[in-house]
Design an enzyme around this catalytic site. Structure first.
Site, mmCIF file in Angstrom:
data_model
loop_
_atom_site.group_PDB
_atom_site.id
_atom_site.type_symbol
_atom_site.label_atom_id
_atom_site.label_comp_id
_atom_site.label_asym_id
_atom_site.label_seq_id
_atom_site.Cartn_x
_atom_site.Cartn_y
_atom_site.Cartn_z
ATOM 1 N N PHE A 77 -68.999 -20.877 34.481
ATOM 2 C CA PHE A 77 -67.434 -21.461 33.421
ATOM 3 C C PHE A 77 -67.480 -22.959 33.030
ATOM 4 O O PHE A 77 -68.001 -24.092 34.247
ATOM 5 C CB PHE A 77 -65.891 -21.654 34.000
ATOM 6 C CG PHE A 77 -65.143 -21.532 33.524
ATOM 7 C CD1 PHE A 77 -64.919 -20.810 32.261
ATOM 8 C CD2 PHE A 77 -64.118 -22.847 33.332
ATOM 9 C CE1 PHE A 77 -63.472 -21.062 32.049
ATOM 10 C CE2 PHE A 77 -63.613 -23.567 32.512
ATOM 11 C CZ PHE A 77 -62.799 -22.421 32.173
ATOM 12 N N ASP A 114 -72.865 -29.770 36.159
ATOM 13 C CA ASP A 114 -71.395 -29.718 35.630
ATOM 14 C C ASP A 114 -70.872 -29.644 36.672
ATOM 15 O O ASP A 114 -70.190 -28.853 37.570
ATOM 16 C CB ASP A 114 -71.153 -28.070 34.711
ATOM 17 C CG ASP A 114 -69.439 -28.007 34.125
ATOM 18 O OD1 ASP A 114 -68.861 -28.956 34.958
ATOM 19 O OD2 ASP A 114 -69.201 -27.633 33.788
ATOM 20 N N LYS A 154 -61.355 -33.034 35.671
ATOM 21 C CA LYS A 154 -60.489 -32.049 37.195
ATOM 22 C C LYS A 154 -59.570 -33.014 38.505
ATOM 23 O O LYS A 154 -58.882 -33.717 38.012
ATOM 24 C CB LYS A 154 -61.285 -31.076 38.656
ATOM 25 C CG LYS A 154 -61.419 -29.472 37.428
ATOM 26 C CD LYS A 154 -61.581 -28.367 38.021
ATOM 27 C CE LYS A 154 -61.318 -27.086 37.211
ATOM 28 N NZ LYS A 154 -62.140 -26.880 35.989
HETATM 29 C C1 LIG Z 1 -62.501 -26.490 35.229
HETATM 30 C C2 LIG Z 1 -63.986 -26.080 34.715
HETATM 31 C C3 LIG Z 1 -64.228 -26.768 33.417
HETATM 32 C C4 LIG Z 1 -63.383 -27.008 32.145
HETATM 33 O O1 LIG Z 1 -62.432 -27.317 32.669
HETATM 34 P P1 LIG Z 1 -61.174 -28.186 31.482
HETATM 35 O O2 LIG Z 1 -60.214 -29.014 31.883
HETATM 36 O O3 LIG Z 1 -60.108 -26.721 31.188
HETATM 37 O O4 LIG Z 1 -61.659 -28.000 30.252
HETATM 38 C C5 LIG Z 1 -65.845 -27.001 32.900
HETATM 39 N N1 LIG Z 1 -66.634 -26.710 34.183
HETATM 40 C C6 LIG Z 1 -66.132 -26.195 34.875
HETATM 41 C C7 LIG Z 1 -67.351 -26.023 36.351
HETATM 42 C C8 LIG Z 1 -64.951 -26.371 35.381
HETATM 43 O O5 LIG Z 1 -64.705 -25.624 36.891
#
Ligand SMILES: *Cc1c(COP(=O)(O)O)cnc(C)c1O
Length: 389
Positions: A133, A218, A247
């Site tokens: 994700f 990420d 986050k």
């Molecule tokens: C939550 C998340 C995202 C997206 O973040 P948003 O602030 O919702 O756009 C991207 N990468 C990872 C690994 C995440 O957990």
């Protein structure tokens, strides 16, 4: 006004992309949140791994209040003290004297920035993981490896290939001298807290070194101390080319970052990218308060200690097939597809968790969770698992 009244109003005025929320929360303090009907919950989800210091932490409240009273917003035509200090802090955490930071508001935007940065290599192909994700905007969604989220919005960016997570042979076959970047989560969060096999990140590094592809980590969910270090990959000893964060970074305020290391730090030229709110004085003040509190209260050590305790206790529970994760990012996989039922029953018992998959519940409590709160969670989970069929 009661929960049901708010939800009626939500349903008629808010888009249905989230469905109807399960709760209406009205206040929070530490790990305790209160809903519109006055019921209290132990928050073991932390706004999805975001409220690293819990709710209404005095350090964040003070930093944000002071800043909004002093200078709320300046645009990127002007610098201000906090954005400079925060960039220096993040740079120091990478251990790379070339590192440079771009600020955004969210994880998706941080990954969009990485994607654009990688185009500056002159290449455009990307390799990402199945199940990963990376966000929901069109660029980030192109990186996200989940069919259900992508399918309604095809066609997405071309040149993105998804390979099985944790499989270095598959990665080696997919990456070549035309690959601009490989993007990987140090632990896949949304996919159900999937921990890669030992040596995986080192192997990704080697494949990227051999082909000149940028290695993008990420760290949106694993970062900010959650797994016991600042980004969630440091245990591996490698250094990526790009790190994305969001986050936990703002401790509940919207802030994301894309950190480019080494030669990559020089890929963006003036005019290449931008964001009106990126690095705003208030959100960067919050992030500095988060970092200083994590350092002062030794919260990364605490996260690992409480996380290990939770792992050990949960592993012995009835119906648990596997419990995995690092620090306070934990996935609890059951023998059958009961995750939603467990989530609902935990909520009825006053504990918030999330069903990441049909068989996996995810927990990501604040790093300042207490031993007593961890024990309370364990008692209630054990009870719920003995009731759920
Ligand atoms: C939550 C998340 C995202 C997206 O973040 P948003 O602030 O919702 O756009 C991207 N990468 C990872 C690994 C995440 O957990």
């Amino acid at each position: 006004m009661k929960k049901s009244d708010y939800l009626d109003r939500w349903n008629s005025a808010v888009q249905s992309n989230y469905g109807t929320p399960s709760l209406v929360l009205t206040k929070g303090k530490g790990l305790i949140v209160t809903d519109a009907d006055g019921k209290k919950y132990l928050d073991f989800l932390g706004g999805i791994a975001t409220n690293v210091l819990g709710h209404a932490h005095p350090a964040i409240v003070k930093a944000v209040s002071q800043q909004i009273n002093t200078l709320g917003h300046v645009s990127n035509f002007y610098a201000h003290p906090h954005v400079v200090e925060l960039a220096e802090k993040l740079k120091s955490f990478t251990g790379d004297s070339d590192a440079k930071v771009f600020f955004a508001q969210s994880g998706a935007e941080a990954n969009e920035a990485a994607l654009k940065l990688s185009r500056r290599t002159g290449r455009f192909r990307v390799v990402a993981a199945q199940g990963a994700f990376h966000g929901r905007t069109m660029g980030a969604l192109s990186l996200t490896g989940q069919h259900a989220k992508r399918e309604p919005f095809l066609p997405l960016l071309k040149g993105v290939k998804h390979i099985p997570y944790g499989d270095l042979d598959a990665l080696r076959r997919a990456v070549n001298r035309r690959t601009a970047m490989v993007i990987i989560e140090p632990i896949m969060g949304e996919a159900g807290v999937i921990v890669p096999p030992p040596g995986y990140l080192q192997g990704v590094r080697e494949i990227c070194n051999n082909t000149g592809a940028l290695m993008v980590l990420d760290c949106v969910q694993t970062g900010m101390g959650r797994t016991g270090d600042w980004f969630g990959y440091e245990y591996s000893g490698i250094s990526p080319d790009v790190i994305t964060l969001a986050k936990g970074l703002g401790g509940g305020l919207p802030l994301g970052a894309m950190i480019a290391l080494g030669a990559c730090a020089y890929l963006f030229q003036p005019g290449d990218h931008g964001s009106t709110f990126g690095g705003n004085p208030v959100t960067t003040a919050a992030a500095l308060a988060v970092i200083k509190t994590i350092e002062k209260e030794n919260l990364m050590v605490a996260a690992v200690k409480h996380g290990n305790y939770l792992l050990q206790e949960i592993a012995q529970m009835r119906g648990v097939k596997e419990v995995r994760g690092a620090g306070l990012l934990i996935g609890i996989e059951f023998n059958s597809e009961i995750a939603t039922q467990v989530m609902i029953e935990m909520r009825a018992q006053g504990v918030l968790v999330n069903a990441a998959t049909a068989s996996t519940v995810r927990i990501a409590p604040a790093l300042n969770v207490t031993a007593a709160q961890a024990d309370k969670f364990i008692i209630i989970l054990r009870k719920v698992l003995s009731d759920v069929k």
